[in-house]
Design an enzyme around this catalytic site. Structure first.
Site, PDB file in Angstrom:
ATOM      1  N   ARG A  90       0.834  -1.205   0.000  1.00 14.95           N
ATOM      2  CA  ARG A  90       0.000   0.000   0.000  1.00 14.95           C
ATOM      3  C   ARG A  90       0.869   1.255   0.000  1.00 14.95           C
ATOM      4  NH1 ARG A  90      -4.757   1.764   4.351  1.00 14.95           N
ATOM      5  NH2 ARG A  90      -5.083   3.830   3.462  1.00 14.95           N
ATOM      6  N   ASN A 144     -10.666  -4.417  -1.721  1.00 11.52           N
ATOM      7  CA  ASN A 144     -10.534  -3.395  -2.753  1.00 11.52           C
ATOM      8  C   ASN A 144      -9.556  -3.806  -3.855  1.00 11.52           C
ATOM      9  OD1 ASN A 144     -12.249  -1.240  -1.906  1.00 11.52           O
ATOM     10  ND2 ASN A 144     -10.850  -0.827  -0.226  1.00 11.52           N
ATOM     11  N   CYS A 164     -19.140  -2.216   0.221  1.00 10.68           N
ATOM     12  CA  CYS A 164     -18.302  -1.074   0.607  1.00 10.68           C
ATOM     13  C   CYS A 164     -19.011  -0.345   1.734  1.00 10.68           C
ATOM     14  CB  CYS A 164     -18.089  -0.162  -0.602  1.00 10.68           C
ATOM     15  SG  CYS A 164     -17.067   1.293  -0.272  1.00 10.68           S
ATOM     16  N   HIS A 194     -16.429   3.477  -5.198  1.00 12.11           N
ATOM     17  CA  HIS A 194     -15.546   4.628  -4.987  1.00 12.11           C
ATOM     18  C   HIS A 194     -15.689   5.685  -6.078  1.00 12.11           C
ATOM     19  CE1 HIS A 194     -12.620   2.410  -2.026  1.00 12.11           C
ATOM     20  NE2 HIS A 194     -13.892   2.402  -1.649  1.00 12.11           N
ATOM     21  N   TYR A 244     -14.213  10.030  -2.435  1.00 12.98           N
ATOM     22  CA  TYR A 244     -13.215   9.650  -3.445  1.00 12.98           C
ATOM     23  C   TYR A 244     -13.283  10.553  -4.676  1.00 12.98           C
ATOM     24  CZ  TYR A 244     -12.218   5.431  -0.796  1.00 12.98           C
ATOM     25  OH  TYR A 244     -11.834   4.563   0.186  1.00 12.98           O
TER      26      TYR A 244
END
Length: 421
Positions: A90, A144, A164, A194, A244
């Site tokens: 990440r 995700n 989500c 998102h 987002y």
């Protein structure tokens, strides 16, 4: 009822456990299996999970195992919450895109594509093993990028629904602002995972009064602050975009901002270390307050609600999920995966009818859907050219020089997770 959580060693898991304990009448679990290859971490989380169940009087048995096949055998539902490569991957997703002047984020843009490429093959392997062991099990994907992963599962013929926590987060915030019960709030939530907008906030169900204009008039400043967007933007749009959307509506501002502060991944890694130390305390028998800063607000309530409905229990009749479009948005292919209100039950999820979508939103939805087509192709078949095309198609990239540079960086930083590289 047996439920299995793959990725059960996640620091998120105690949030889920707390929900299972509090909402046991909605989802009466008799056996909960936590599966994770990280045995030491899994035992810390599993120990706290058992203590939470015991404190709240839940009679269900909690089992921990590193053996995926044993863990999913006989499960009624399998919940996926994976992070391939962990926080280290990440951190890379959030860092190298900035070198090209693009947003560095773990679920969208170039970082989101990297995560999809690492994740889709692993998820499909897990799903095949679930199908061999128990073909009737539902797969609930919280991993995700949810839209791409859910589409991969559905196209492979799996009984899957994506989930989500953005929608339930809005539901809870709006309910608090309007001083009504969360169950009274019905969202006209449309778009992709998102990449969504709340076009109406209805009281009492799909046909209830739309109170969004009043919400924005009376509480627009608070909503704008949460989204980190200027209040006039909300007033001009007349809708509430997902947070987002800031990556799209304020891209350059976000890139400058990300270059001047520690990454979210670094913050989360430090938080996870502290959480795991807490989880090892045998006196701890509830989720710690620090977990609320980790992310995933209301994750447990959403997961319980969806699992209960899919398994014939007492879940809500309408829920925001990720599932096949099937004509809901006529400008998208039927096999696109959208995020919208759906009727959920033992049959799965059927999207509710959606009013025509303004071109301002439909254009971006179609653009990102095209990117997701190419991203899934790259995840399934590999190859530098497929990665390049997916990046070129993404509206947060969109220039060939950026796409070229990002492709090289993506492959270099993810080579150990990409069999074709």
């Amino acid at each position: 009822m047996k439920l299995t959580v793959v990725g059960g060693g996640s620091t998120y898991t105690p949030e889920l456990i707390d929900g299972f304990a509090r909402l046991r009448d909605t989802l009466p679990i008799t056996e909960l299996v936590l599966v994770d290859p990280a045995a030491e971490r899994l035992e810390l989380v599993g120990g706290l999970a058992r203590r939470i169940f015991a404190k709240q009087g839940h009679a269900g048995k909690i089992v921990t195992t590193t053996d995926l096949d044993a863990g999913v055998e006989g499960a009624d539902a399998v919940l996926l919450q994976l992070r391939i490569g962990g926080q280290a991957a990440r951190l890379q997703d959030e860092t190298w895109p900035l070198e090209c002047g693009c947003v560095g984020q773990e679920t969208t843009g170039a970082g989101g594509l990297a995560k999809a490429l690492r994740t889709v093959p692993v998820v499909l392997d897990i799903a095949e093993r679930v199908r061999r062991t128990n073909p009737d099990a539902w797969i609930i994907d919280f991993t995700n990028p949810v839209g791409i992963v859910t589409r991969a599962l559905l196209q492979a013929g799996h009984k899957a629904v994506g989930l989500c926590n953005v929608a339930i987060g809005f539901q809870r915030k709006f309910a608090k602002l309007l001083d009504v019960a969360p169950s009274e709030i019905h969202l006209d939530h449309v778009g992709l995972n998102h990449l969504t907008w709340e076009r109406a906030v209805r009281i009492g169900g799909p046909e209830g009064e739309n109170v969004l204009p009043r919400l924005l008039a009376e509480h627009g400043d608070a909503v704008a602050d949460d989204l980190r967007l200027p209040r006039p933007v909300l007033d001009r749009l007349g809708v509430v975009p997902s947070y987002y959307l800031r990556y799209f509506y304020a891209h350059d501002e976000v890139v400058r901002e990300l270059g001047t502060k520690p990454s979210r991944a670094a913050e989360v890694a430090a938080m996870e270390k502290e959480l795991l130390e807490m989880y090892g305390d045998p006196a701890l028998d509830e989720k710690p307050a620090l977990l609320a800063k980790r992310g995933g607000a209301f994750y447990s309530e959403a997961a319980v609600d969806l699992a209960a409905s899919l398994l014939g229990g007492g879940g809500s009749p309408y829920q925001v999920v990720n599932t096949y479009n099937n004509g809901t948005l006529p400008f998208l292919p039927d096999d696109a995966v959208i995020e919208t209100q759906a009727a959920v039950g033992g049959h799965g999820a059927t999207p509710l009818p959606v009013a025509p979508v303004d071109p301002l939103y439909a254009g971006l939805i179609a653009n990102v859907t095209a990117y997701e087509d190419l991203a899934l192709e790259a995840a399934l078949r590999g190859g530098r050219d497929r990665v390049f095309k997916a990046l070129l198609a993404h509206p947060l990239v969109g220039q060939y020089a950026y796409a070229d540079g990002l492709t090289d960086r993506l492959i270099a930083h993810n080579r150990e997770h990409l069999a074709w590289a």
